[in-house]
Motif scaffolding. Structure first.
Motif, PDB file in Angstrom:
ATOM      1  N   LEU A  43      -7.216 -13.090  -2.562  1.00 15.76           N
ATOM      2  CA  LEU A  43      -6.905 -12.873  -1.396  1.00 15.76           C
ATOM      3  C   LEU A  43      -5.708 -11.735  -1.117  1.00 15.76           C
ATOM      4  CD1 LEU A  43      -7.991 -13.164   1.615  1.00 15.76           C
ATOM      5  CD2 LEU A  43      -6.496 -14.956   1.765  1.00 15.76           C
ATOM      6  N   HIS A  44      -4.452 -12.234  -1.449  1.00 13.52           N
ATOM      7  CA  HIS A  44      -3.631 -11.902  -1.661  1.00 13.52           C
ATOM      8  C   HIS A  44      -4.012 -10.361  -2.071  1.00 13.52           C
ATOM      9  CE1 HIS A  44      -1.110 -14.976  -0.205  1.00 13.52           C
ATOM     10  NE2 HIS A  44      -1.812 -14.910   0.921  1.00 13.52           N
ATOM     11  N   VAL A  45      -4.136 -10.372  -3.642  1.00 15.55           N
ATOM     12  CA  VAL A  45      -3.839  -9.616  -4.607  1.00 15.55           C
ATOM     13  C   VAL A  45      -5.004  -8.365  -3.589  1.00 15.55           C
ATOM     14  CG1 VAL A  45      -4.399  -8.422  -6.553  1.00 15.55           C
ATOM     15  CG2 VAL A  45      -3.154 -10.304  -6.006  1.00 15.55           C
ATOM     16  N   VAL A  46      -6.294  -8.739  -3.204  1.00 11.90           N
ATOM     17  CA  VAL A  46      -7.186  -7.668  -3.235  1.00 11.90           C
ATOM     18  C   VAL A  46      -6.628  -7.422  -2.437  1.00 11.90           C
ATOM     19  CG1 VAL A  46      -9.676  -7.586  -2.327  1.00 11.90           C
ATOM     20  CG2 VAL A  46      -9.012  -8.765  -3.811  1.00 11.90           C
ATOM     21  N   SER A  47      -5.881  -7.592  -0.219  1.00 10.19           N
ATOM     22  CA  SER A  47      -5.759  -7.175   0.139  1.00 10.19           C
ATOM     23  C   SER A  47      -4.583  -6.309  -0.204  1.00 10.19           C
ATOM     24  CB  SER A  47      -5.244  -7.937   1.353  1.00 10.19           C
ATOM     25  OG  SER A  47      -4.287  -9.521   1.151  1.00 10.19           O
ATOM     26  N   SER A  48      -3.888  -5.848  -0.807  1.00 10.34           N
ATOM     27  CA  SER A  48      -3.025  -5.444  -1.448  1.00 10.34           C
ATOM     28  C   SER A  48      -3.238  -4.097  -1.803  1.00 10.34           C
ATOM     29  CB  SER A  48      -1.371  -5.786  -1.936  1.00 10.34           C
ATOM     30  OG  SER A  48      -1.591  -7.246  -2.715  1.00 10.34           O
ATOM     31  N   VAL A  49      -4.954  -4.738  -2.562  1.00  7.70           N
ATOM     32  CA  VAL A  49      -4.966  -3.450  -2.941  1.00  7.70           C
ATOM     33  C   VAL A  49      -5.581  -2.376  -2.638  1.00  7.70           C
ATOM     34  CG1 VAL A  49      -6.863  -2.610  -5.321  1.00  7.70           C
ATOM     35  CG2 VAL A  49      -5.073  -4.504  -5.859  1.00  7.70           C
ATOM     36  N   SER A  50      -6.466  -2.885  -1.187  1.00  5.63           N
ATOM     37  CA  SER A  50      -7.140  -2.382   0.177  1.00  5.63           C
ATOM     38  C   SER A  50      -6.008  -1.822   0.184  1.00  5.63           C
ATOM     39  CB  SER A  50      -7.641  -3.886   0.173  1.00  5.63           C
ATOM     40  OG  SER A  50      -9.348  -3.994  -0.220  1.00  5.63           O
TER      41      SER A  50
ATOM     42  N   LYS B  51      -4.399  11.406   1.460  1.00  2.50           N
ATOM     43  CA  LYS B  51      -5.363  12.732   0.695  1.00  2.50           C
ATOM     44  C   LYS B  51      -4.932  12.615  -0.665  1.00  2.50           C
ATOM     45  CE  LYS B  51      -7.969  14.132   3.668  1.00  2.50           C
ATOM     46  NZ  LYS B  51      -8.386  13.453   4.254  1.00  2.50           N
ATOM     47  N   GLY B  52      -4.330  11.769  -1.426  1.00  2.00           N
ATOM     48  CA  GLY B  52      -2.942  11.092  -2.358  1.00  2.00           C
ATOM     49  C   GLY B  52      -4.201  10.772  -3.580  1.00  2.00           C
ATOM     50  N   SER B  53      -3.877  10.683  -4.369  1.00  2.00           N
ATOM     51  CA  SER B  53      -4.722  10.885  -5.646  1.00  2.00           C
ATOM     52  C   SER B  53      -4.247   9.372  -6.329  1.00  2.00           C
ATOM     53  CB  SER B  53      -4.912  12.043  -6.866  1.00  2.00           C
ATOM     54  OG  SER B  53      -4.281  11.772  -7.890  1.00  2.00           O
ATOM     55  N   LEU B  54      -5.704   8.913  -7.324  1.00  2.00           N
ATOM     56  CA  LEU B  54      -4.662   7.162  -7.385  1.00  2.00           C
ATOM     57  C   LEU B  54      -4.341   7.304  -9.087  1.00  2.00           C
ATOM     58  CD1 LEU B  54      -5.989   5.017  -7.738  1.00  2.00           C
ATOM     59  CD2 LEU B  54      -7.809   4.889  -9.460  1.00  2.00           C
ATOM     60  N   GLY B  55      -3.886   8.496  -9.736  1.00  2.00           N
ATOM     61  CA  GLY B  55      -3.207   8.672 -11.182  1.00  2.00           C
ATOM     62  C   GLY B  55      -4.191   9.113 -11.976  1.00  2.00           C
ATOM     63  N   PRO B  56      -3.584   8.612 -13.290  1.00  2.00           N
ATOM     64  CA  PRO B  56      -4.591   8.933 -14.498  1.00  2.00           C
ATOM     65  C   PRO B  56      -6.158   7.979 -15.025  1.00  2.00           C
ATOM     66  CG  PRO B  56      -2.234   7.536 -15.500  1.00  2.00           C
ATOM     67  CD  PRO B  56      -2.133   8.126 -13.740  1.00  2.00           C
TER      68      PRO B  56
ATOM     69  N   LYS C 249      -6.405   1.693   0.968  1.00  2.00           N
ATOM     70  CA  LYS C 249      -6.532   3.090   2.055  1.00  2.00           C
ATOM     71  C   LYS C 249      -5.651   4.040   2.527  1.00  2.00           C
ATOM     72  CE  LYS C 249      -7.705   1.181   7.081  1.00  2.00           C
ATOM     73  NZ  LYS C 249      -7.297  -0.377   8.015  1.00  2.00           N
ATOM     74  N   TYR C 250      -4.449   3.278   2.005  1.00  2.00           N
ATOM     75  CA  TYR C 250      -3.322   4.188   2.176  1.00  2.00           C
ATOM     76  C   TYR C 250      -3.901   5.649   1.557  1.00  2.00           C
ATOM     77  CZ  TYR C 250       1.226   6.387   2.784  1.00  2.00           C
ATOM     78  OH  TYR C 250       2.301   7.205   2.635  1.00  2.00           O
ATOM     79  N   VAL C 251      -3.858   5.737   0.443  1.00  2.00           N
ATOM     80  CA  VAL C 251      -3.746   6.916  -0.347  1.00  2.00           C
ATOM     81  C   VAL C 251      -5.295   7.710  -0.178  1.00  2.00           C
ATOM     82  CG1 VAL C 251      -4.328   7.399  -2.703  1.00  2.00           C
ATOM     83  CG2 VAL C 251      -3.005   5.316  -3.147  1.00  2.00           C
ATOM     84  N   ALA C 252      -5.988   7.005   0.701  1.00  2.00           N
ATOM     85  CA  ALA C 252      -7.212   7.960   0.865  1.00  2.00           C
ATOM     86  C   ALA C 252      -6.977   8.626   2.087  1.00  2.00           C
ATOM     87  CB  ALA C 252      -8.664   6.138   1.855  1.00  2.00           C
ATOM     88  N   GLY C 253      -6.098   7.597   3.290  1.00  2.45           N
ATOM     89  CA  GLY C 253      -5.394   8.290   3.719  1.00  2.45           C
ATOM     90  C   GLY C 253      -5.076   9.532   3.668  1.00  2.45           C
TER      91      GLY C 253
ATOM     92  N   GLY D  26       0.719  -1.377  -0.179  1.00  2.00           N
ATOM     93  CA  GLY D  26      -0.406   0.393   0.088  1.00  2.00           C
ATOM     94  C   GLY D  26       0.501   1.165  -0.140  1.00  2.00           C
ATOM     95  N   VAL D  27       1.726   1.328   0.893  1.00  5.50           N
ATOM     96  CA  VAL D  27       2.919   2.483   0.600  1.00  5.50           C
ATOM     97  C   VAL D  27       3.037   2.615  -0.092  1.00  5.50           C
ATOM     98  CG1 VAL D  27       4.696   3.728   2.052  1.00  5.50           C
ATOM     99  CG2 VAL D  27       2.713   2.116   3.322  1.00  5.50           C
ATOM    100  N   VAL D  28       4.312   2.032  -0.709  1.00  6.56           N
ATOM    101  CA  VAL D  28       5.437   1.886  -1.926  1.00  6.56           C
ATOM    102  C   VAL D  28       4.146   2.049  -2.886  1.00  6.56           C
ATOM    103  CG1 VAL D  28       6.248   0.221  -3.212  1.00  6.56           C
ATOM    104  CG2 VAL D  28       6.797   0.146  -0.730  1.00  6.56           C
ATOM    105  N   CYS D  29       3.206   1.314  -3.191  1.00  8.41           N
ATOM    106  CA  CYS D  29       2.308   1.448  -4.275  1.00  8.41           C
ATOM    107  C   CYS D  29       2.254   3.033  -4.687  1.00  8.41           C
ATOM    108  CB  CYS D  29       1.228   0.393  -4.541  1.00  8.41           C
ATOM    109  SG  CYS D  29       0.377   0.424  -6.276  1.00  8.41           S
ATOM    110  N   ALA D  30       1.939   3.507  -3.491  1.00 10.08           N
ATOM    111  CA  ALA D  30       1.348   4.593  -3.013  1.00 10.08           C
ATOM    112  C   ALA D  30       2.532   5.915  -3.674  1.00 10.08           C
ATOM    113  CB  ALA D  30       0.677   5.515  -2.370  1.00 10.08           C
ATOM    114  N   HIS D  31       3.380   5.109  -4.177  1.00 15.14           N
ATOM    115  CA  HIS D  31       4.634   6.615  -4.464  1.00 15.14           C
ATOM    116  C   HIS D  31       5.473   5.631  -5.113  1.00 15.14           C
ATOM    117  CE1 HIS D  31       4.807   8.526  -0.377  1.00 15.14           C
ATOM    118  NE2 HIS D  31       4.203   7.123   0.612  1.00 15.14           N
ATOM    119  N   VAL D  32       4.951   4.617  -5.786  1.00 19.05           N
ATOM    120  CA  VAL D  32       6.285   4.314  -7.415  1.00 19.05           C
ATOM    121  C   VAL D  32       5.230   5.288  -8.269  1.00 19.05           C
ATOM    122  CG1 VAL D  32       6.709   2.399  -7.040  1.00 19.05           C
ATOM    123  CG2 VAL D  32       4.752   2.734  -7.817  1.00 19.05           C
ATOM    124  N   GLY D  33       6.487   6.151  -9.938  1.00 15.15           N
ATOM    125  CA  GLY D  33       5.635   6.371 -10.285  1.00 15.15           C
ATOM    126  C   GLY D  33       4.567   6.417 -11.318  1.00 15.15           C
TER     127      GLY D  33
END
Length: 1978
Positions: free
Chosen positions: A828-835, A845-850, A839-843, A793-800
């Motif tokens: 199960l694993h994929v959904v939990s990591s995407v969730s 106040k980031g954005s999803l991207g294009p 959750k991290y991005v919402a917390g 959740g953290v890393v995915c929110a910070h990569v390009g």
């Protein structure tokens, strides 16, 4: 609805209603009928009985819903119970006919079911009256069961239960048939039927003795079978059945059995345990016969069977009770432990099974030992467990002695003992942890050898045993902090000595780590130096790891483990060692990733294993550092942490290739390494590893989708990602329950182990998340997934963005490319990591991207929304809403909602419908009302789904979603409230009780609706009252529901209703419902309502109720208890101890933290509102709780307590009815409950303070008690208060001792001054001296903890200071305790115990010094009062030394130690001064710390100094003033000291070679120390500064300025004086307390005195120097001359004026010109000053009076101003003060004198003002005030006025003097009494005539004289007519006067004729003509 409230059903009204309203109407009528029947007289009932029966039976045929049929049946029963019974047989036949009916249509089913329920109710109510019909009925019902579906079977079972209950032993003929039927239902596929069957069998076993004798085995087998595939409810009910039957079998004293003379075989305990054990080990299959797979060894017992049997064990033991368990403990223990012994390989072969079985065993032990036994029995149990450990240890020792290494490690015996040891150690730890310090005797008992036994198994070859032993030591240390340091030393010593044994290195490093983890739970800490020892040892282990390959892995792990555990000690310790740790961290990884490449080619499998473990350990240590020492994470430290990270990440990417090269042994270490790295990265800010994000993301993706993961641990991954409320939809296992510890394992598929300590040694020092039990880390394979998903959740929110898109696409593909079970795991694993990402991005106040990002994200979530796993659907619904939240675009959100709408319209499968309905709810939750049109569509769809009776799941999810929408829509929902409410009621009335989950969702909807309506529910309109009635009806339906969670919902709904519309909730029925749930269930300790959530709901509700209406709640509870039926036999008997006592009992048994908190809050609210009124009751409760364990305490002198006469037998509260032979209401309460009771007593005393004054006045209390015996006052219970304080203060539990001492302190402070009416001159506390002494003595023994001793010192000083005991010999008892402490602390910080942190000894030393300070302050004060005439305290000291004071006082006691004390006090003050320096002076502080603190612990020490410096300061000031600052060197009296106090103490240089200071310098230092501390404190008063500190500080300043030397210092340093005044001004502004303001003013007065003395001294010395001859040229001293006035900021006088004016204006606002002058403010009547106000004003005025003496004398130019001001002040004083003050002779005389003197002053202005002021005094209405002034002063005024002849007035001012004088005399005439007036007029006339001019003079007169003439003439004209007779007689007697008057009149007329412009005043023709006319009276 009002129409429903009648005895007979109003059929006409009923038939006009629609279907739903009709059902509601009938239900409401039945509810009302139930209450009405019980209240109506029997004859009235009989009269209407026929019609009523007909109406009720006709309802039977109208398909009533489940709640309606239950109420209907109940009413029939009540009706026949009250009325005639002859038609009952007819009714029974009708019901039987309905049941026999062949109609199988669904519409007929409710009628059949209703008939079944009615039969049950009738038989239950009428019982044996119907015994002749019951065989037929039972036969009929059983026959019907064969063809019944699940609802039918459910109702039939419950009905049979009721029939059995009603008939009792009369039903024996049918027992076998019922047993047979219930057997088949016990294994029914419907869980609700199983529960009902268990209830039926439970009822049956009461009478059917065969169940617990001949058929016992088959009952057990049946129950085991019933556990298979069961749910939580079934396990609860069946285990209750099985446990009870087995307990019956053992007790088997059944009367029925004796009567029928059957030879019942008595079953032994061994057989019962064997029975249960077999089930536990072999399950239901191999119970009676060893089946084939059993022999082949392939079958494994399913977990639910094992968990069910575990619960049955607990029920079995609980039913037999605590006393039985105590007797049979040894047998139970050995049996339960044997369940996990090696003789049953199936249970422990696989680690997974072993972990689960161990949990079960631990649960049995914890629930029984922890729940049933009192503290004494628990200590005995601990000894037994210890014996078991010794036995198991011997087995291992025997094997370990075997020389052959191979046989040694492979031996089955070692493995055999390991699981038993783990369970035993775990329980031992838990036991001691629960006992706290009450376990001290257990550990001191050398025969038990607790510590030795635990330490001996630390070197067991099994890691899990070593870890559990370490954890056990952790528990012991937390419970008994005094053992922490000795244990740590012992383990460190063993670790150092046995460094070459691998087991010892591992085991003792675990132990040290666990003990370090205990430090944060022990406020007293460990010595600071331990950190260094541990770090050195860790470095040594790490450095020596490579020397011996046999030990390298162990030493590496041990080294890093110790460092990681050391980090938990926090910044204060770690900061000293950080550099060394960072160096080790840097060295553990290669310098650069290139070096890593070369490293890969070296080494072998073993070296890589060690390397990976070492690096994982290092990562863990740094993670521990980051999480525990956040304060040290400065930018610089983070920079030093970073260099190894690139290499750590590089190694992560290389792991797979390393495993390929070196083989599979590296698999586990590499998983652990990954886990550790991920955990560290989660904690670090993502910026720190920015360069490696892509590499990490790649690894994470591989981890989450890799092929080697086979297990789906959804229950650990997903719950944190779901919303807490949504989890309620899922298995109740996810909710909190009492059985969570064992039930948790059922959430996992059979292949997965639940968490256990051995999976992660590093968790041994962490705090367990769920409370105080053992940490339960998951296996590495699982924990790596959960940390990977979180980090993703953290890393995915910070990569390009490109990388992010690619990753999501990859994840989507990975799901598509797998099949079957594997696909589920990946999804199960994929959904939990995407969730986690969303959750991290919402917390943040980031954005999803294009936009293209949305498609894969949406696809991933949609797939999961339709997954068969309900937990995954929940998480997906949450992610779905988060996705909308992150994108944050209206159209996108709308499109998501549309997707769900379309799916819900088209799909028919349960999975899609549940997933998408929840998705809609979640969207609303995160985005509020989307739009009203969407809201309408949503509600419409959910309405439809919630009525889909074919699928309860769809209903449940749809209703849950609806509840979310109601919550989030708020006011928008108003228009939908009515339809929703009627839908809820309809479903509540129709959904079968077997679908409890639907009812739970309905409850949530109702709750949300009530919240939405809010306070509007109070309204009186018809619509609101309809809504309210429906809400109450809904609550009533849910309250009757058999499911506990539905009942919990009902209670929280009622709680909401009570909050919004309290008048409409029936309090008595609500309270009785709550009490029944709470107390019906505390019959068996562990079987309180088995549902934790229900108990929580009950208490949350009670807590709210008692906040408003405590007394009513309490009364309702007692009434319920008195009226209640026999079946309520709670062990907390409300009749006896009230609801309060019942709650205390519950508090003692309850383990859930939240519940305990609520119980305490509830009791606190009840106490606050009721304790004063029910005083005896509350004190008795607390006393019972405290006394219940008194036998456990060494009670020495309780029997010396005298009972107070008069407080026995006159107390008619509920409590005294208990006869002594009955059992105690509280059996062995735990120490925590006793502490709470002690705190309650303190609260009660505080409550009484604000109540009637008689609570603290024994004479008044006794008098009021005589008048009315119901009166009750605290002072009458003093003996009990002392006794309770004594019991608590002498207990084994340290917490209780602290509470007891606090109670004693409060009692002493509150009761010290109350006189004893029978012995004048004595106080009531005096008779309790022995008890106080005995309570304090144990706290001063050497083994007592410092915090207890510190508290005891406070009590000692309070006791001595209270003055209760005046006889010195009696005082010596307590004084001796303080002396012993003083001797102990003289050695300074080194001498005290090394068991705790240095700051603990600081605390103890300061407590002793503070206590002595308090005693000394009081001693001096008393001495002052006894020897009042003494001028200064220095004399007082001398008189003591000479022994001239005849009666020896308290001061003598203190005096012997004063030399020592003064030095210690000064040292403490110097420490305090150093510690309060700002941080920028840190470099100047002494390196080793101060006298009583060490540099490293200075932060902790500050707190203790803050608590005690103020009194020490005051005492030091008193001591210094007593010596007058001229004492000999303070080393006198050092003979009392065993060694000199610290080198930093005042007056000695830092080293022996330093230059000795002169006495003047020493005094100056001390003076500035005291002044500096005071000013520093007072100038920045914090909001938490106590009154005590401020007062003590001001008193210290006062004391200091009492003697000349310090005054001269202040006087000579003007800046210092001004600074002090400014500080005091600030104190006065910020603190309202009058006592503080008065004390401040006293200091101000002393400063001004000092200044005066300084000015006098300067004048005197100037005179002496210059000689008396040249007096004229003497310089002027004082303020104002040289500066030309008072300069603000530089002037002492100005600062004082500011301060005094501030006080005056505050007290007398009318003095403020701004206030009184401004137009907006109305002048109010001046208020009377309060007593404090008067004191403040007079103090301020005294200071103002002293100020002129500090100013330089001015020329006399403005002297008269002073006269006028003074006279004005005197006049105001005379006129405004009450007469009794102003007529005091001396005062009056002085005032009159002043006026006389002023009249003589020549200055005209002064004279005018004087006359004006006198005029106002003369006119004062009270003659007592005015006459003395008139008598004394009138003659002077006359003389003055007669001087006109000598000197004519020359200007207007002088003219005014005469005019004012005349006005005074004129006023006198009007005031005088009638008889004296003529004399006064006779005096006045000559004076007036003397002012007149004749015609000659008039022409040439000055304008001034002319004015006087006119004035006199006018006055004469006024007086003449008024007093004509007097006038005439005066004229007659004095011709000269007459002639003068006539001449004047004549002259006047002349001038008028000529028209001389004599004066503008008289130029009015009108006036003159009037004069002419009026001369006729001559």
């Amino acid at each position: 609805m009002e129409l429903a409230h009648s005895l007979l059903l109003n059929e006409e009204a009923c038939n006009q209603l629609g279907e739903v309203q009709k059902a509601e109407f009938i239900f409401d009528w039945l509810r009302y009928l139930e209450k009405l029947l019980l209240a109506t007289s029997r004859s009235d009932v009989k009269e209407k009985q026929k019609t009523l029966v007909e109406q009720l039976l006709s309802l039977l045929n109208s398909s009533p819903g489940p709640p309606t049929r239950r109420l209907l049946a109940k009413n029939l029963g009540i009706l026949y119970g009250i009325g005639d019974t002859f038609s009952v047989y007819e009714t029974i036949d009708k019901c039987n006919d309905l049941i026999r009916s062949k109609d199988d249509s669904p519409s007929y089913l409710p009628t059949k079911l209703a008939a079944v329920v009615c039969l049950g109710s009738l038989y239950k109510k009428l019982g044996r009256i119907l015994s002749n019909t019951f065989t037929e009925t039972v036969g009929n019902i059983l026959k019907a069961m064969k063809s019944a579906e699940s609802q039918g079977r459910y109702e039939i079972m419950l009905s049979l239960q009721n029939i059995l209950k009603g008939l009792g032993a009369a039903a024996i003929p049918c027992h076998r048939d019922i047993y047979k039927a219930a057997r088949s239902c016990l294994t029914d596929r419907s869980m609700a039927v199983r529960c009902a069957a268990a209830k039926c069998l439970f009822e049956l076993q009461n009478e059917a003795s065969f169940m617990w004798s001949t058929d016992l085995d088959s009952v057990a087998a049946l129950c085991f079978k019933s556990f298979e595939g069961s749910n939580y409810d079934v396990r609860i009910s069946v285990s209750k059945l099985l446990g009870t039957v087995l307990a019956k079998a053992i007790l088997s004293k059944h009367p029925g059995a004796a009567a029928s003379r059957q030879s019942i075989r008595r079953v032994t305990l061994e057989e019962v345990l064997e029975l249960l054990g077999t089930g536990f080990l072999r399950g239901s299959s191999g119970f009676l016969r060893a089946s084939g797979d059993m022999l082949k060894g392939t079958s494994s017992v399913s977990r639910d069977v094992r968990v069910g049997i575990t619960q049955a064990y607990v029920v079995f033991i609980s039913t037999l009770g605590g006393a039985w368990l105590e007797k049979n403990f040894a047998a139970i223990l050995s049996h339960v432990l044997s369940l996990v012994s090696q003789s049953h390989p199936k249970v422990t072969q696989a680690q997974v099974d072993a972990v689960c079985s161990r949990r079960c065993v631990s649960f049995i032990l914890r629930a029984t030992i922890g729940g049933l036994l009192g503290e004494k029995a628990q200590i005995a149990a601990a000894k037994d467990i210890c014996q078991a450990i010794w036995k198991l240890k011997k087995v291992v020792d025997a094997v370990m002695c075997d020389g052959n290494l191979e046989t040694r490690l492979g031996s089955s015996d070692v493995a055999a003992s390991q699981h038993m040891l783990v369970c035993a150690l775990q329980e031992l730890g838990n036991l001691i942890h629960g006992l706290g310090t009450t376990a001290a005797p257990l550990l001191q008992d050398s025969s038990a050898g607790i510590l030795d036994s635990v330490i001996s198994v630390i070197i067991h070859p099994s890691i899990s045993v070593q870890l559990t032993a370490a954890w056990c030591l952790h528990c012991i240390a937390v419970a008994l902090p005094s053992y922490l340091t000795p244990l740590l030393d012992r383990c460190l010593e063993r670790l150092t000595v046995l460094k070459s044994s691998p087991e010892a290195v591992t085991g003792f490093s675990f132990a040290v780590a666990a003990l370090l983890g205990a430090v944060k739970h022990c406020p007293l800490g460990i010595p600071h130096g331990k950190g260094k020892i541990i770090l050195t040892l860790a470095e040594d282990l790490l450095c020596s790891a490579t020397q011996n390959s046999r030990l390298s892995a162990q030493r590496t792990q041990a080294g890093w483990l110790l460092i990681a555990a050391l980090m938990t000690l926090g910044p204060a310790v770690v900061s000293h060692h950080l550099a060394r740790v960072l160096l080790l961290w840097k060295c553990v990884f290669p310098v650069s990733p290139k070096d890593l490449e070369t490293e890969k080619s070296r080494g072998d499998s073993f070296t890589w294993q060690v390397t990976l473990e070492g690096r994982a350990g290092a990562l863990c240590a740094i993670k521990s550092f980051v999480s525990h020492c956040g304060d040290l994470l400065t930018a610089e430290v983070i920079q030093r942490l970073l260099p190894p990270l690139p290499c750590a990440v590089a190694l992560l990417t290389q792991l797979s290739s390393i495993i390929k090269t070196y083989g599979s042994p590296l698999k586990t270490p590499s998983v652990v390494y990954r886990h550790r790295l991920y955990e560290l990265l989660i904690l670090l800010p993502p910026e720190t590893y920015e360069g490696h994000l892509c590499a990490i993301l790649k690894e994470l993706t591989a981890d989450l989708t890799g092929p080697d993961i086979q297990v789906a641990a959804s229950t650990f991954l997903l719950p944190p990602l779901c919303h807490q409320e949504d989890l309620l939809l899922l298995s109740p296992l996810l909710q909190e329950t009492d059985h969570r510890f064992i039930e948790e394992q059922l959430l996992l598929s059979n292949g997965i182990a639940c968490g256990s300590l051995e999976y992660d040694a590093y968790s041994v020092y962490e705090k367990d998340v769920g409370g105080e039990s053992v940490p339960k880390p998951l296996p590495p394979a699982l924990s790596v997934i959960s940390s990977a998903a979180k980090l993703f959740g953290v890393v995915c929110a910070h990569v390009g963005e490109a990388q992010r898109l690619l990753t999501l696409e990859q994840l989507l593909d990975s799901i598509k490319h797998t099949k079957g079970a594997r696909q589920q795991v990946v999804q199960l694993h994929v959904v939990s990591s995407v969730s986690s990402f969303l959750k991290y991005v919402a917390g943040s106040k980031g954005s999803l991207g294009p936009e293209e990002m949305r498609r894969p994200a949406l696809a991933l979530v949609t797939g999961a929304l339709e997954s068969p796993n309900p937990l995954l659907r929940c998480a997906a619904a949450e992610a779905w809403a988060r996705l909308a939240q992150v994108v944050d675009e209206g159209p996108f959100t709308a499109s998501l909602a549309q997707v769900s709408f379309d799916k819900l319209k088209s799909a028919r499968d349960v999975v899609t419908r549940t997933g998408h309905s929840l998705a809609l709810g979640s969207l609303h939750r995160y985005l509020g009302g989307i739009s009203s049109q969407h809201l309408n569509s949503c509600i419409g769809i959910l309405y439809t789904l919630s009525q889909d009776s074919t699928s309860p799941d769809v209903q449940t999810w749809a209703l849950h979603s609806l509840s979310l929408i109601i919550d989030s829509a708020g006011p928008l929902y108003y228009m939908h409230v009515e339809p929703t409410l009627s839908l809820i009621i309809m479903l509540l009335l129709n959904v079968p009780p077997t679908h409890a989950e639907v009812h739970q969702s309905l409850g949530r909807c109702l709750n949300a609706l009530i919240t939405t309506l809010g306070p509007e529910l109070q309204g009186s309109s018809t619509s609101v009252s309809t809504l309210r009635t429906s809400c109450l009806l809904g609550c009533a339906v849910m309250q009757d529901n058999p499911d506990c969670l539905v009942q919990a919902q009902a209670i929280s709904c009622l709680q909401q209703l009570h909050m919004f519309a309290p008048r409409h909730v029936n309090l008595s029925s609500l309270v009785s419902c709550l009490c029944e749930i709470l107390l019906d269930n505390s019959v068996l300790v562990n079987l309180c309502s088995p549902y934790l959530l229900l108990r929580r709901a009950v208490l949350a509700c009670l807590r709210q109720l008692v906040q408003r209406e405590a007394a009513e709640v309490s009364e309702h509870a007692v009434t319920l208890a008195k009226d209640s039926r026999e079946e309520l036999t709670p062990d907390a008997n409300i009749r006896e101890v009230g609801l309060e006592g019942a709650l205390l009992t519950l508090l003692d048994k309850e383990t859930d933290q939240k519940l305990c908190h609520d119980i305490k809050e509830t009791l606190n609210h009840m106490l606050t509102s009721m304790a004063v009124d029910k005083l005896s009751f509350w004190l008795k409760l607390c006393k019972d709780v405290l006394a219940a364990s008194a036998d456990f305490t060494a009670v020495t002198c309780v029997d010396t307590m005298q009972e107070e006469e008069g407080d026995k037998g006159d107390d008619d509260s509920v409590l005294t009815t208990r006869s002594d032979d009955r059992s105690h209401p509280f059996t062995n309460p735990r120490w925590a409950t006793r502490v709470f009771a002690a705190e309650c007593v303190c609260r009660i005393i505080n409550q009484c303070e604000s109540a009637h004054c008689a609570h603290f006045d024994i004479a008044l209390a006794q008098e009021m008690k005589k008048k009315d015996s119901r009166n009750d006052f605290l002072v009458l219970h003093l003996a009990d208060l002392i006794r309770m304080a004594f019991m608590a203060a002498t207990d084994h539990s340290d917490q209780l001792r602290l509470s007891g001492l606090q109670m004693l302190l409060i009692v002493i402070r509150r009761f010290a001054t109350i006189p004893e009416p029978e012995f004048p001159g004595h106080v009531i506390l005096e008779q309790y001296q022995a008890n106080v002494g005995a309570a304090l003595r144990p706290a001063f023994t050497s083994e007592t903890a410092p915090d207890v001793t510190a508290k005891a010192c406070q009590v000692c000083s309070a006791w001595i200071a209270s003055g209760v005991v005046s006889d010195l010999n009696d005082l010596r008892r307590v004084h001796h305790l303080l002396v012993s402490s003083l001797t102990k602390i003289q050695a300074g910080k080194e001498a005290l115990s090394h068991l705790y942190n240095e700051s603990a000894s600081t605390m103890e030393i300061l407590a002793v010094l503070k206590a002595w300070a308090e005693v000394y302050i009081i001693a001096v004060e008393r001495h002052k009062n006894n020897t009042q005439p003494l001028t200064t305290t220095s004399r007082l000291e001398e008189s003591v030394r000479d022994g001239s004071d005849s009666s020896p006082g308290l001061l003598d006691l203190v005096h012997t130690d004063l030399g020592t004390l003064s030095r210690l006090w000064l040292a403490a003050l110097q420490d305090f001064a150093l510690l309060t320096l700002p941080s920028e002076f840190a470099s100047q502080l002494p390196i080793k710390g101060g006298a009583f603190y060490t540099a490293e612990t200075s932060e902790n020490a500050k707190l203790h100094y803050n608590n005690s410096w103020a009194l020490i300061l005051h005492a030091t000031a008193l001591w210094l003033t007593s010596t007058g600052f001229v004492a000999a060197d303070p080393d006198e009296g050092a003979s009392n000291l065993s060694r000199p106090v610290t080198p930093t103490s005042m007056c000695q240089g830092p080293s022996s070679g330093a230059i000795a200071k002169s006495p003047e310098d020493v005094y100056s230092d001390r003076f500035h120390l005291i002044l500096g501390i005071s000013v520093e404190f007072l100038c920045s008063l914090r909001s938490d500064a106590t009154m005590e500190s401020i007062t003590a500080c001001l008193h210290a300043l006062q004391t200091l300025l009492d003697v000349p030397w310090p005054r001269s210092k202040i006087g000579s340093d003007q800046a210092l004086g001004i600074e002090l005044l400014n500080v005091l001004h600030r104190v006065i502004l910020t603190r309202e307390s009058p006592s503080i303001q008065l004390a401040s003013l006293e200091v101000v007065r002393q400063i001004i005195c000092a200044a005066q003395e300084h000015v006098k001294e300067k004048r005197r010395s100037a005179e002496v120097d210059d000689g008396a001859a040249e007096k004229e040229t003497l310089p002027e001293f004082g303020e104002g001359k040289d500066t030309g006035g008072l300069v603000p900021g530089k002037s002492l006088v100005f600062a004082t004026l500011e301060l005094c004016v501030c006080i005056l204006v505050r007290q007398l606002p009318e003095l403020n010109p701004k206030l009184t002058g401004s137009p907006g403010i109305k002048a109010t009547k001046p208020q009377m000053l309060s007593e404090d106000g008067s004191r403040l004003v007079s103090a301020a005025l005294v200071i103002l009076a002293e100020l002129p003496a500090v100013c330089s004398p001015e020329d006399g130019s403005h002297q008269e101003l002073d006269e006028v001001s003074l006279l004005t002040a005197i006049t105001v004083f005379i006129l405004s003060t009450s007469p009794e003050v102003t007529i005091i002779p001396c005062l009056q005389k002085r005032c009159i004198e002043k006026f006389k003197v002023t009249l003589e002053i020549k200055d005209a202005m002064v004279q005018i003002k004087t006359y004006q002021l006198l005029l106002s005094i003369f006119q004062y209405p009270n003659p007592a005030v005015s006459y003395p002034y008139i008598y004394s002063l009138v003659s002077s005024i006359m003389e003055k006025l007669q001087e006109i002849d000598q000197k004519y007035p020359e200007d207007a001012t002088e003219l005014q003097i005469f005019q004012e004088g005349i006005k005074v005399l004129e006023a006198l005439v009007t005031i005088a009494e009638e008889q004296h007036r003529s004399q006064l007029v006779a005096c006045l006339l000559p004076i007036l005539i003397s002012f007149l001019l004749d015609e000659n003079a008039l022409g040439s007169a000055t304008s001034i004289m002319r004015n006087l003439h006119d004035f006199a003439l006018q006055k004469l004209m006024q007086i003449g007519p008024q007093f004509s007779s007097v006038f005439k007689s005066v004229m007659a007697s004095s011709p000269a006067l007459k002639a003068r008057l006539e001449a004047a009149i004549k002259g006047n007329q002349e001038s008028v004729k000529i028209g001389t412009p004599t004066s503008k005043h008289t130029n009015h023709p009108g006036k003159n003509s009037s004069i002419q006319l009026k001369t006729s009276f001559l």
